[in-house]
Enzyme design. Structure first.
Site, PDB file in Angstrom:
ATOM      1  CE1 TYR A 144      -4.535  -2.493   5.072  1.00  0.00           C
ATOM      2  CE2 TYR A 144      -3.732  -0.336   4.396  1.00  0.00           C
ATOM      3  CZ  TYR A 144      -4.102  -1.634   4.080  1.00  0.00           C
ATOM      4  OH  TYR A 144      -4.026  -2.062   2.775  1.00  0.00           O
ATOM      5  CB  SER A 162      -0.894  -0.005   1.248  1.00  0.00           C
ATOM      6  OG  SER A 162      -1.503   1.247   1.451  1.00  0.00           O
TER       7      SER A 162
END
Length: 337
Positions: free
Chosen positions: A153, A140
């Site tokens: 996250y 990501s």
């Protein structure tokens, strides 16, 4: 590479994992789908068959190493030696760090970080003796740049990045022809914004630009085909977040502090009684299949210039990446003025 490989995709019942399983199946690959929700597993298995692949759905929690190891053994017993392993499973909690319970943070870390570690280990245990195979880590932009309301996250994606870099060095030192690569994703239109636990007052949303999960799936398949490249970037925002903080230290912190709360929420109030997938799957009962797409189809892009530049990583790709990064950094600098 040739057709007919054996591919494992974790987190395959929704979002990017679901689109990736279909993409490999369309090439004629056998695809083992590993996830917790049995309704979602049944649905993706049907899609794999319709796309021309062979499906093997296996219910498993990637946080459980022993169970994941047994699943890998089942894949090789029923489909053959694993050629490609894609780590994609995750969970999270939206909210301020101080609003997330320690056990919840631990659970996110176990699934989103250690799930990748476990998957990498069980894949390597089988690939290293054969001296072949590819592992694709679905990363990501948050592997490089953490954002508010996503501490768990962001931390997990940073950890995956560091783990993968260290592992890659070890494999290069040992001259082992097993490859590990990463695909760094931007905001993607997936169901996660409706099934991830949240402490936010309003419904969660991805920060634009938003891409369709099929864009990410194409990148993952390409990475599996060309794994010697250390990482691939999908979406201009990925490069901007990676480089922007280096060009203007501290500016991005202040910019995100001012805009990061509002940009990750819609105007609609969050449902207080909705099911979430932190501890149990939400796609485990009849009629509960979520598919690959979230509720942002009208805003999601079906292609990515940055992915094209990343795939064509010669001179044109380098120029494209630099241009996108420069534009992104300039925008961030202006946003912080």
């Amino acid at each position: 590479m040739g057709r007919g490989r054996v591919v494992v995709v974790t987190g395959a019942t929704g979002g990017v994992g679901r689109a990736t399983a279909r993409a490999f199946a369309a090439r004629g690959d056998s695809v083992a789908t590993l996830a917790r929700g049995e309704e979602g597993l049944a649905a993706v298995a049907e899609e794999i068959g319709s796309a021309g692949g062979r499906a093997l759905p296996i219910p498993v929690d990637t946080a459980d190493f022993a169970a994941l190891d047994r699943a890998a053994g089942e894949v090789e017993e029923k489909l053959g030696p694993i050629d490609v392993w894609v780590n994609d499973a995750f969970t999270s909690v939206f909210g301020r760090f101080t609003d997330i319970e320690p056990k919840e943070f631990e659970r996110v870390t176990e699934v989103t970080y250690l799930g990748f570690v476990h998957g990498t280990r069980v894949a390597l245990d089988r690939m290293l003796p054969r001296k072949r195979g590819t592992i694709v880590q679905v990363g990501s932009a948050m592997a490089y740049r953490g954002i508010p309301l996503q501490t768990a996250y962001s931390g997990a994606k940073h950890a995956i990045q560091g783990f993968t870099e260290a592992l890659r060095c070890e494999l290069l030192h040992d001259k082992v022809p097993v490859h590990v690569t990463m695909v760094q994703l931007p905001a993607v239109n997936t169901p996660q914004f409706d099934w991830v636990a949240s402490r936010l007052p309003h419904k969660a949303q991805p920060v634009p630009p938003i891409y369709q999960p099929e864009v990410a799936a194409r990148a993952i398949v390409h990475a599996a085909d060309h794994p010697k490249r250390r990482e691939y970037w999908v979406g201009g925002s990925t490069v901007a977040t990676m480089i922007g903080d280096k060009l203007a230290p501290g500016i991005l912190d202040r910019y995100l502090a001012r805009t990061g709360y509002r940009s990750q929420q819609t105007d609609q109030a969050r449902e207080q009684d909705r099911r979430v997938n932190l501890w149990e799957p939400v796609d485990d009962r009849p009629g509960a299949d979520f598919g690959a797409h979230g509720r942002f189809d009208a805003r999601a892009k079906p292609r990515s210039v940055q992915l094209w530049a990343s795939r064509h990583h010669g001179l044109l790709g380098t120029v494209g990446a630099a241009a996108v990064a420069g534009i992104g950094a300039l925008a961030l600098r202006r946003g912080g003025d």
